[in-house]
Design an enzyme around this catalytic site. Structure first.
Site, mmCIF file in Angstrom:
data_model
loop_
_atom_site.group_PDB
_atom_site.id
_atom_site.type_symbol
_atom_site.label_atom_id
_atom_site.label_comp_id
_atom_site.label_asym_id
_atom_site.label_seq_id
_atom_site.Cartn_x
_atom_site.Cartn_y
_atom_site.Cartn_z
ATOM 1 N N ASN A 169 42.227 38.301 48.198
ATOM 2 C CA ASN A 169 41.267 37.344 47.351
ATOM 3 C C ASN A 169 40.201 38.096 47.248
ATOM 4 O O ASN A 169 39.782 38.400 46.347
ATOM 5 C CB ASN A 169 42.009 36.015 47.488
ATOM 6 N N THR B 24 40.577 42.328 44.265
ATOM 7 C CA THR B 24 42.170 42.907 44.508
ATOM 8 C C THR B 24 42.610 44.254 43.875
ATOM 9 O O THR B 24 40.974 44.657 43.494
ATOM 10 C CB THR B 24 42.436 41.755 43.098
ATOM 11 N N ARG C 95 53.288 37.404 46.703
ATOM 12 C CA ARG C 95 52.526 36.637 47.110
ATOM 13 C C ARG C 95 52.483 35.990 48.547
ATOM 14 O O ARG C 95 53.846 35.537 49.189
ATOM 15 C CB ARG C 95 52.747 35.717 46.044
ATOM 16 N N ASP D 153 43.761 29.253 45.302
ATOM 17 C CA ASP D 153 44.101 30.225 43.603
ATOM 18 C C ASP D 153 45.034 28.737 43.064
ATOM 19 O O ASP D 153 45.375 28.267 42.169
ATOM 20 C CB ASP D 153 44.860 31.043 44.282
ATOM 21 N N SER E 131 49.193 32.856 40.879
ATOM 22 C CA SER E 131 47.874 34.239 40.843
ATOM 23 C C SER E 131 47.672 34.677 38.458
ATOM 24 O O SER E 131 48.593 34.015 37.932
ATOM 25 C CB SER E 131 48.576 35.591 41.431
ATOM 26 N N SER E 132 46.700 35.589 38.937
ATOM 27 C CA SER E 132 46.506 36.574 37.746
ATOM 28 C C SER E 132 46.597 37.721 37.429
ATOM 29 O O SER E 132 46.524 38.580 36.481
ATOM 30 C CB SER E 132 44.456 35.878 37.625
ATOM 31 N N GLY F 284 40.573 41.975 39.100
ATOM 32 C CA GLY F 284 39.611 41.310 38.376
ATOM 33 C C GLY F 284 39.441 39.456 38.398
ATOM 34 O O GLY F 284 38.615 38.493 37.754
ATOM 35 N N THR G 294 46.386 42.025 46.745
ATOM 36 C CA THR G 294 44.973 41.413 47.057
ATOM 37 C C THR G 294 45.220 40.637 48.620
ATOM 38 O O THR G 294 45.760 39.876 48.796
ATOM 39 C CB THR G 294 44.763 40.349 45.728
HETATM 40 N N1 GLY Z 1 43.449 35.708 44.303
HETATM 41 C C1 GLY Z 1 43.642 36.125 42.720
HETATM 42 C C2 GLY Z 1 44.880 35.876 41.909
HETATM 43 O O1 GLY Z 1 45.854 36.557 42.116
HETATM 44 O O2 GLY Z 1 44.395 35.952 40.581
#
Ligand code: GLY
Length: 575
Positions: A407, A387, A110, A429, A458-459, A479, A405
């Site tokens: 973002n 992403t 990340r 984020d 993050s998700s 997403g 990603t």
């Molecule tokens: N940038 C979207 C995520 O990492 O959730």
């Protein structure tokens, strides 16, 4: 909040979360516009990715005797060239690895906030969250992690048959020779034109001389990116984080008004972290720990739902229960999750069966309280799709689930001059301010406040489901905030509903993220189901969810791959 306050928090938030039931699964589940994924079967290895050239490169590595990690690294570098709006070396992501030896691990690559980022970085003069700063300015750029992450994965878990240079070589050739713009890239460039046009270094790659975007069939040549990739191939990841490339990155960010320095780049490290583990109806679920919320929230939802008989429940009731689980787990996301190196994250508690039981006891199947009565709502629907996720499995028993990603599509839109590197805007984020929604409508609190060196929550939910210790389902999706719920639904569609993989990947989905208090249902769910939800008082918005759950199922006779039909050009390739 610490672990001790969780039960109290749970009972308070639960009141806030009860909200009406939703759509039913099992009826009206095919949207002709989305179409149906084509299942691809194979015995020896499989790659499913959002872009076809990169998927084929990964399959070729498998065919040459590489393992799933080798193939994933090759796909990761290739997509930086072939899928430039999300594939990247200027962003970051997460890789979940299951090894043939039986161990699971993850690589956290990340982006990290530059040292100059503080809790106030994304506020305006009045102390309010300023989305322009966190989304559309160079302040939003986090220190990219992809090169360090892919290199670490290869160094520790590659087969040893290939050098990093071998795995980067196909990407270099595609960047140097150029590729024909096609599929999703052709679809996306018109939408992203204005943001790319702000910087000549970006415009000269992705736009024509008259300012219009490259269109289907036009040649996308990325000479600077080929040089950058060549330098990494020759010098390893340090060639990205120190020296001329790092100098150019820092200079580009500074001249665009950002704060990332050469020291920030030099000190960046990818981190190997223990996977989060859960169990669901006899399967093991292996997923990404913080700083992604994905694994924790996914396992929390599955734990809540394990207490119900989703396979035999009335379809509307099963869907209602699933959405109730979504609300609760996303509320916990907002309060508790952040960078585990900076805040205490109660992972064990949140992913425990006991905790799920406490939540389950709060679900009233007949009466729901709208979340908006108890918490401020944010009326925007989440966007997503920017992403990219790919899944890989090999014949040796290794599997990789990787989501990475920039973002937004093309990140902040800035290509660092002379490098070909598209830079992210990942720092949106963070929770710029408590309860100020990010671009996905997600709110957060202190745990996810911006800070120097911190990684934003993050998700992304790269996930591997194991059966009897061996890979069974490899899945994930782009997403934004939608991702965790997409993975949840693929898992439930396969395990509870018994859908084949192509049907599970194609099935219309629903989404609720606690705040805003809104259910988004994809077209294809029957009007009757939507009406049933609305009759219970739910706010339901019907629209497509920009996701792409490129997944692999391991069956008794081999691998089955299914590329999500929502993305043009996604491909499952086996051999
Ligand atoms: N940038 C979207 C995520 O990492 O959730």
């Amino acid at each position: 909040m610490d672990k001790r306050s969780l039960p109290r928090f749970a009972s308070l938030t639960l009141i806030a979360l009860l909200s009406p039931p939703l759509l039913a699964r099992g009826e009206g589940r095919l949207d002709p516009e989305i179409g149906q994924a084509q299942a691809v079967g194979t015995e020896h290895g499989m790659v499913v990715a959002q872009e076809a050239l990169a998927a084929r490169i990964g399959a070729d590595i498998l065919q040459k005797g590489g393992n799933a990690i080798d193939a994933a690294v090759a796909v990761g570098f290739a997509m930086a060239v072939t899928y430039p709006r999300a594939g990247n070396i200027g962003g970051g992501g997460f890789m979940v690895i299951h090894r043939a030896s039986g161990e699971d691990t993850t690589i956290d690559y990340r982006e990290a906030a530059p040292q100059a980022i503080t809790e106030k970085s994304f506020l305006d003069g009045q102390g309010n969250a300023d989305p322009q700063k966190s989304r559309d300015s160079a302040l939003a750029i986090g220190v990219p992690g992809t090169v360090a992450g892919l290199a670490l994965a290869e160094e520790k878990y590659g087969s040893g048959r290939f050098t990093l240079a071998d795995l980067i070589a196909p990407a270099i050739a595609l960047a140097r020779d150029g590729i024909a713009v096609a599929d999703d890239t052709a679809d996306a460039l018109p939408r992203d034109r204005a943001r790319l046009a702000r910087w000549p270094s970006s415009a000269q790659i992705f736009l024509k001389a008259d300012g219009t975007p490259l269109a289907a069939g036009d040649r996308l040549v990325q000479g600077d990116l080929a040089d950058t990739l060549t330098a990494i191939a020759k010098g390893g990841p340090r060639a990205f984080y120190e020296g001329p490339i790092a100098d150019r990155l820092a200079a580009a960010v500074k001249s665009a008004g950002g704060v990332m320095t050469v020291d920030d780049l030099k000190s960046y490290r990818a981190i190997e972290r223990a996977a989060v583990h859960g169990t669901y109806r006899g399967y093991d679920v292996v997923s990404m720990p913080p700083p992604s919320s994905g694994g924790v929230v996914l396992i929390e939802m599955l734990n809540i739902l394990e207490g119900y008989d989703l396979a035999h429940d009335d379809a509307a009731q099963a869907l209602f229960l699933m959405i109730e689980a979504m609300k609760r787990a996303y509320a916990d996301r907002a309060f508790f999750l952040g960078d585990p190196d900076r805040v205490e994250v109660p992972i064990a508690r949140l992913t425990s069966k006991d905790y799920a039981g406490e939540w389950r006891a709060t679900i009233d199947p007949a009466h729901a309280t709208p979340a908006s009565e108890l918490r401020p709502g944010h009326p925007t629907a989440p966007e997503g799709g920017n992403t990219t996720h790919f899944s890989v499995v090999d014949r040796f028993g290794n599997a990789v689930s990787n989501t990475y990603t920039l973002n937004f599509s093309y990140g902040v839109g800035l290509v660092a001059a002379g490098t070909g590197i598209v830079l992210n805007n990942e720092l949106d984020d963070f929770a710029a301010k408590p309860e100020a929604p990010n671009a996905y409508g997600l709110i957060g609190y202190e745990a996810n406040a911006p800070g120097p060196g911190k990684r934003p929550l993050s998700s992304m939910t790269p996930t591997i489901v194991l059966k009897d210790g061996a890979p069974f389902l490899i899945t994930g999706s782009p997403g934004g905030s939608l991702i965790i719920n997409v993975v949840l639904q693929v898992v439930i569609d396969v395990i509870d509903r018994g859908l084949d993989l192509a049907a599970a990947v194609s099935a219309p989905r629903v989404h609720n993220q606690w705040m805003p208090d809104l259910v988004i249902a994809e077209p294809g769910l029957s009007a009757g189901l939507v009406a049933a939800l609305q009759a219970r008082g739910d706010k339901v918005m019907v629209r497509r969810l920009p996701t792409s759950a490129n997944s692999i199922l391991v069956g008794p006779t081999g691998f089955i791959g299914a590329a999500d039909p929502r993305t043009r050009g996604a491909l499952a390739v086996g051999f």
